[in-house]
Design an enzyme around this catalytic site. Structure first.
Site, short mmCIF file in Angstrom:
data_model
loop_
_atom_site.label_atom_id
_atom_site.label_comp_id
_atom_site.label_asym_id
_atom_site.label_seq_id
_atom_site.Cartn_x
_atom_site.Cartn_y
_atom_site.Cartn_z
N GLN A 153 55.87 32.53 37.68
CA GLN A 153 54.59 32.94 38.33
C GLN A 153 54.19 32.23 39.25
O GLN A 153 54.57 31.02 39.56
CB GLN A 153 53.69 32.69 37.24
CG GLN A 153 53.59 33.79 36.26
CD GLN A 153 52.45 33.91 35.18
OE1 GLN A 153 52.48 33.15 34.56
NE2 GLN A 153 51.35 34.80 35.64
N HIS A 154 53.18 32.57 40.39
CA HIS A 154 52.34 31.97 41.12
C HIS A 154 53.04 31.83 42.73
O HIS A 154 52.20 31.13 43.20
CB HIS A 154 51.92 30.24 40.41
CG HIS A 154 51.21 30.50 39.26
ND1 HIS A 154 50.40 31.44 38.92
CD2 HIS A 154 51.60 29.73 38.08
CE1 HIS A 154 49.94 31.10 37.45
NE2 HIS A 154 50.73 30.14 37.07
N ASP A 185 56.95 35.33 34.20
CA ASP A 185 57.97 34.82 33.14
C ASP A 185 57.50 34.82 31.66
O ASP A 185 58.30 34.98 30.59
CB ASP A 185 58.92 33.55 33.56
CG ASP A 185 57.70 32.47 33.76
OD1 ASP A 185 56.34 32.71 33.93
OD2 ASP A 185 58.01 31.41 34.25
#
Length: 460
Positions: free
Chosen positions: A71-72, A220
């Site tokens: 992520q991110h 994830d």
């Protein structure tokens, strides 16, 4: 037999699994490494995906593919779809100052929690975009679209122009400019962060196919929840590069303390989550200090008494996200002649890692998450010491599913759902699991809590 594929493009590697869409049986798989670092050019992910797909026998006979990823991560594209600069990953903490700025500019932590379900920390994409605006204005000027790692890989697989970019609600909820409660982007927050509103991926439904064969994908942790087929009362603790604790929830969470992130999940509900920066690499670092492998580290830890004779390790080796201490360092407290042994240090490392994750579990429970048992997954869960000490530190039953690629499996299960046209993901064969129980050791957590408050910042 209909086949589906799931991809896990994690921080460290790319894994591909091909499974039977109906039963979930594994047909074939492949993997390839990613380069180390917190700043990576997305081309490296693409190269690894091609290698992993080749090892898995290709995708020509697969009906649908879903991609899950870390992520991110900030991926900026120009108007031709070219990458503007290397991606900043979730574990890059250079935007910690930007996070503090943004919190103040919107009116404080609770304002952010109500807006996006989370309080910005350096991990969230919105803070990286502020850092970019402050430090690389020429990159911002070139940026026509912003997406996440799983969005970019899905787009590369499916082809098309920038308007073909798609994402899912789980990954969108970790950007800092999408609201889980309203299911909409917040362009005002994007404008606040970077001074412009570039093109953003369309958020597709959990079981939607794009370009005929590509699933929505997921972050994830949301994919891992699908992979372990999470049930009510389950808290999943993943001991990977990062440590996470998460559970499914019927309602959105808005925690103004910033400890619990109110993310969305990959099934249409919510995934309150607590994340730590330091997890399995705490074990790696301790093993390296002692000059042993991970198996010997585990044996040493289990040979020492609970509480390691008062030795406590605070595992903030890369700063920390929860609690939000990006500039902190790891620390060892209680060192005496009788605790200056490899066994005591090994035990303190395992207990320190687990105490950090136990704090995460406590935060979920405080936010209203029921706790019946903990499902322990991730590379760190392969450690026998982690498995046996975890129930004592967590104070509840711990179930360790058989080792598997649960993020990739969750992505494959999502692809099977999209192919089936059903209202819910398929129920695949029950996981083979091992159950661990132990008498609780609250004194270990008490000692850790006292040591945790003594950590210091790294020198400038």
């Amino acid at each position: 037999m209909a086949l589906v594929a799931g991809v896990d493009s994690s921080t460290q590697s790319c894994k591909v699994v091909v499974r039977d869409a109906e039963t979930g049986a594994l047909v074939r798989e492949g993997r390839a490494p990613h380069p180390a670092g917190t700043e990576v050019h997305p081309d490296a992910w693409w190269d690894a995906l091609q290698e992993a797909v080749s090892q898995a026998g290709g995708l020509a006979d697969v009906e649908a593919v879903s991609v899950a990823a870390q992520q991110h991560g900030m991926v900026c594209l120009d108007d031709r779809g070219e990458v503007v600069r290397p991606a900043l990953l979730w574990n890059d903490t250079r935007s910690a100052g930007a996070a503090a700025e943004l919190i103040g500019e919107l009116g404080g932590p609770q304002a952010w929690a109500e807006a996006i379900g989370s309080v910005p920390v350096a991990s969230l994409t919105v803070t990286k975009l502020r850092w970019l605006a402050r430090n690389e204005p020429e990159s911002v000027a070139r940026t026509a679209a912003v997406c996440l790692p799983h969005d970019w890989l899905t787009w590369k697989l499916a082809g098309g122009g920038l308007d073909a970019l798609v994402t899912d609600r789980s990954d969108a909820s970790g950007t800092g400019y999408w609201s889980p409660s309203t299911e909409d982007y917040r362009p005002d927050l994007l404008e606040l962060a970077m001074g412009k509103v570039p093109l953003l991926p369309r958020v597709v439904g959990p079981a939607e196919l794009t370009a005929g064969r590509y699933g929505a994908g997921a972050g994830d942790n949301a994919a891992a929840a699908l992979g372990v087929q999470i049930q009510p009362g389950d808290v999943v603790v993943s001991v990977g590069t990062s440590g996470t604790a998460f559970a499914r929830s019927a309602s959105a969470v808005a925690d103004g303390t910033g400890i619990v992130n109110g993310f969305a999940d990959a099934e249409g509900t919510y995934l309150p989550l607590v994340c730590t920066l330091n997890a399995s690499r705490v074990l790696d670092a301790t093993a390296a200090m002692l000059g042993v492998d991970l198996a010997e580290l585990s044996r040493l830890a289990l040979s020492a008494p609970a509480g390691a004779g008062g030795l406590a390790l605070v595992p903030y080796l890369e700063g920390e996200r929860t609690p939000n201490k990006p500039d902190s360092t790891g620390a060892l407290h209680g060192l005496r002649l009788d605790t200056a042994t490899p066994a005591h240090l090994a035990r303190a490392a395992v207990e320190g890692l687990l105490c950090s994750l136990a704090d995460a579990i406590d935060a979920l429970v405080a936010a209203g998450t029921p706790l019946r048992r903990v499902l322990l997954i991730g590379g760190g869960a392969r450690s026998e010491a982690v498995r046996r000490i975890a129930p004592a530190v967590f104070g509840c039953q711990v179930v360790v599913p058989a080792a598997g690629e649960y993020v990739a499996d969750g992505a494959a299960r999502q692809a099977a759902w999209a192919v089936s046209g059903a209202d819910a993901p398929p129920l695949w064969s029950s996981l083979t699991s091992e159950v661990f129980e132990a008498e609780a050791t609250p004194h270990v957590r008490e000692r850790y809590a006292a040591a945790r408050e003594l950590t210091v910042a790294r020198p400038s």
